[in-house]
Write an enzyme that holds these catalytic residues in place. Structure first.
Site, PDB file in Angstrom:
ATOM      1  CB  SER A 132      -0.851   0.005   1.270  1.00  0.00           C
ATOM      2  OG  SER A 132      -1.509   1.241   1.431  1.00  0.00           O
ATOM      3  CE1 TYR A 145      -4.112  -1.905   5.134  1.00  0.00           C
ATOM      4  CE2 TYR A 145      -3.198   0.269   4.678  1.00  0.00           C
ATOM      5  CZ  TYR A 145      -3.744  -0.924   4.228  1.00  0.00           C
ATOM      6  OH  TYR A 145      -3.928  -1.129   2.878  1.00  0.00           O
TER       7      TYR A 145
END
Ligand SMILES: NC(=O)c1ccc[n+]([C@@H]2O[C@H](COP(=O)([O-])OP(=O)(O)OC[C@H]3O[C@@H](n4cnc5c(N)ncnc54)[C@H](O)[C@@H]3O)[C@@H](O)[C@H]2O)c1
Length: 237
Positions: A132, A145
């Protein structure tokens, strides 16, 4: 590519990857914790076997490895795509919350890579880790995350070096904002605001991420390993 494992295959990006692989004639072992039992379907050209599976469970990887080995003999590619997104800032994060994200995103990727190696033939294979842009910078408001995605970058590099001798390539992709359930419930106004922050002025479609993953999993990228590819419409420029 003949046989591939894709995790998180019930989700937006994972389903697009599984469908695209199968459309080229591949057999796809599609794994997701939200699938029930095991089912099979023939697609346009290939074949998708879906199974209920938890990427953070070592026993599940053993079970799937045995099944894949008995039914298909080997795999040519693994896509570690499953993840959970928990938007909690650093100071509010709990140990349980941090561990939950780490177990799926980071431990799941480690277990997947480790299970894939013995399933790959002597002429090698490809591993693609879906990371990501949240792992390229400090993603404020999503501490666990972001941390897990930074860790996946590290694992990608170490594994690429260690597995190069076996002709197994390991690469990572960094999507920006992609129109999938991971973005959560959003009003049209929210979505327009998100799109406005992207130089290409829109969110990515899952199929666009899938095309990049497919390239990295295929022989066309045979000289690429340990690399990272940002696919974010220019958001991190
Ligand atoms: N959507 C975005 O904007 C975006 C941006 C950057 C990166 N990503 C990454 O793309 C990947 C796919 O995300 P998505 O947008 O398709 O999200 P999604 O929520 O649509 O799909 C994620 C899938 O992973 C599955 N999953 C979660 N925990 C699991 C577990 N323990 N075992 C097995 N499966 C599990 C879920 O059931 C779900 O089907 C993720 O790695 C995510 O971090 C997404």
């Amino acid at each position: 590519m003949k046989t591939a494992i894709v995790t998180g295959a019930a989700g937006g990006i994972g389903a697009a990857i599984a469908t695209q692989f199968a459309s080229t004639g591949a057999t796809v072992v599609a794994l997701d914790r939200s699938f029930t039992g095991m089912s099979e379907q023939a697609s346009e050209a290939g074949h998708i076997l879906s199974a209920s599976f938890d990427v953070s469970n070592e026993g599940d990887w053993d079970r799937i490895s045995r099944m894949v080995s008995e039914r298909f003999g080997h795999i040519d590619a693994l896509v570690n795509n499953a993840a959970i997104f928990n938007p909690v800032p650093f100071l509010d994060e709990s140990v349980a919350g941090f561990q939950a994200v780490t177990e799926v995103n980071q431990l799941g990727t480690f277990l997947g890579m480790r299970a894939a190696v013995p399933l790959m033939p002597a002429n090698g294979g490809a591993i693609v880790n879906v990371c990501s842009t949240g792992g390229l910078r400090g993603f404020s408001g999503a501490f666990a995350y972001s941390t897990s995605k930074w860790a996946i970058r590290g694992m990608t590099k170490v594994a690429a070096r260690e597995l190069a001798g076996r002709k197994i390539r390991v690469n990572a992709v960094h999507p920006g904002l992609v129109d999938t359930p991971m973005l959560g419930e959003n009003t049209a106004e929210n979505l327009a605001e998100m799109a406005a922050a992207v130089p290409l002025n829109r969110l990515a479609r899952p199929e666009e991420i899938a095309r990049l993953v497919m390239f990295l999993a295929s022989p066309g990228s045979e000289y690429i390993t340990g690399s990272e590819f940002t696919i974010d419409g220019g958001q991190t420029i």
